[in-house]
Design a protein around this motif. Structure first.
Motif, mmCIF file in Angstrom:
data_model
loop_
_atom_site.group_PDB
_atom_site.id
_atom_site.type_symbol
_atom_site.label_atom_id
_atom_site.label_comp_id
_atom_site.label_asym_id
_atom_site.label_seq_id
_atom_site.Cartn_x
_atom_site.Cartn_y
_atom_site.Cartn_z
ATOM 1 N N PRO A 49 19.437 100.511 19.138
ATOM 2 C CA PRO A 49 18.995 100.342 17.748
ATOM 3 C C PRO A 49 18.175 99.064 17.576
ATOM 4 N N SER A 66 16.095 98.494 7.895
ATOM 5 C CA SER A 66 17.068 99.578 7.710
ATOM 6 C C SER A 66 16.650 100.546 6.596
ATOM 7 N N ARG A 69 14.579 103.658 7.832
ATOM 8 C CA ARG A 69 15.185 104.671 8.696
ATOM 9 C C ARG A 69 14.748 106.047 8.216
ATOM 10 N N GLY A 70 14.481 106.933 9.145
ATOM 11 C CA GLY A 70 14.005 108.270 8.804
ATOM 12 C C GLY A 70 12.519 108.434 9.071
ATOM 13 N N GLN A 71 11.851 107.315 9.335
ATOM 14 C CA GLN A 71 10.430 107.385 9.700
ATOM 15 C C GLN A 71 10.166 106.428 10.859
ATOM 16 N N ASP A 156 11.642 104.685 16.791
ATOM 17 C CA ASP A 156 11.625 106.081 16.338
ATOM 18 C C ASP A 156 12.277 106.239 14.965
ATOM 19 N N LYS A 157 12.251 107.454 14.436
ATOM 20 C CA LYS A 157 12.759 107.693 13.077
ATOM 21 C C LYS A 157 14.255 107.453 12.945
ATOM 22 N N ASN A 158 14.968 107.385 14.066
ATOM 23 C CA ASN A 158 16.406 107.103 14.043
ATOM 24 C C ASN A 158 16.708 105.615 14.150
ATOM 25 N N GLY A 159 15.675 104.796 14.183
ATOM 26 C CA GLY A 159 15.868 103.350 14.262
ATOM 27 C C GLY A 159 16.109 102.832 15.672
ATOM 28 N N VAL A 160 15.730 103.611 16.678
ATOM 29 C CA VAL A 160 15.942 103.236 18.073
ATOM 30 C C VAL A 160 14.622 102.778 18.692
ATOM 31 N N GLN A 162 11.940 102.603 21.241
ATOM 32 C CA GLN A 162 11.529 103.503 22.314
ATOM 33 C C GLN A 162 10.512 102.885 23.261
#
Length: 186
Positions: A49, A66, A69-71, A156-160, A162
């Motif tokens: 994260p 935070s 998140r989602g995008q 990424d959209k999940n907050g990870v 990459q």
């Protein structure tokens, strides 16, 4: 004929110390002058994260990672005095024009910026139309493992996290990061 002393060394040994010094200097030069890796694949953040932050952008708005998140998010650490930052600015301007249509967010994080006025001038000159945040201390950069600039983090959209690209972006390197967070190439 004069007898030679017992401890006399052969002539070639006088060249040994300078030769060894040359080899050591050459090896050090190769290590120090080797280009830094352009990719942060070995970074400890990849696959984890993204560290959260809530900071005030230069335009006064509060930006919290935070809340995005989602995008997918592209974070670019930069400073107005940084040469490679100036070189990559047109590419970032081009990318930022696609934010709304492609559903991602860009954020600039000023790292080791010496002058807010210079940062504002840089933003205006390059038409950077995304939030740019003056980090009040090095904590945010440290959390992301930033040692130099520019560095670009692809989340990424999940907050990870990459991908992490170190150094000034090229179109090819930017596209690698975009693909890793599910965005089309520029």
């Amino acid at each position: 004929m004069t007898p030679q002393p017992q401890n006399a060394r052969p002539n070639w040994t006088k060249y040994l110390p300078p030769l060894l010094a040359f080899v050591v200097v050459a090896l050090l030069a190769l290590l120090l002058l080797r280009p830094a890796p352009s990719s942060g694949e070995s970074s400890g953040l990849i696959g984890k994260p993204a560290p959260d932050f809530t900071l005030r952008a230069l335009d006064g708005q509060t930006v919290s990672l935070s809340q995005l998140r989602g995008q997918p998010v592209v974070l670019n650490f930069w400073a107005s005095w940084c040469g490679p930052c100036k070189e990559e600015a047109p590419l970032l301007h081009e990318l930022s024009a696609k934010q709304g249509a492609q559903g991602f967010k860009m954020i600039g994080l000023l790292f080791q910026e010496t002058s807010e006025q210079n940062a504002r001038k840089f933003i205006a000159e390059h038409g950077l139309n995304y939030p740019n945040i003056q980090t009040p201390n090095a904590d945010t950069g440290v959390a992301y493992g930033i040692a130099g600039i520019p560095d670009t983090v692809f989340i990424d959209k999940n907050g990870v996290v990459q991908h992490l690209d170190r150094g000034g972006l090229t179109r090819e390197r930017l596209n690698v990061g975009l693909e890793k967070i599910g965005l089309p190439k520029l």
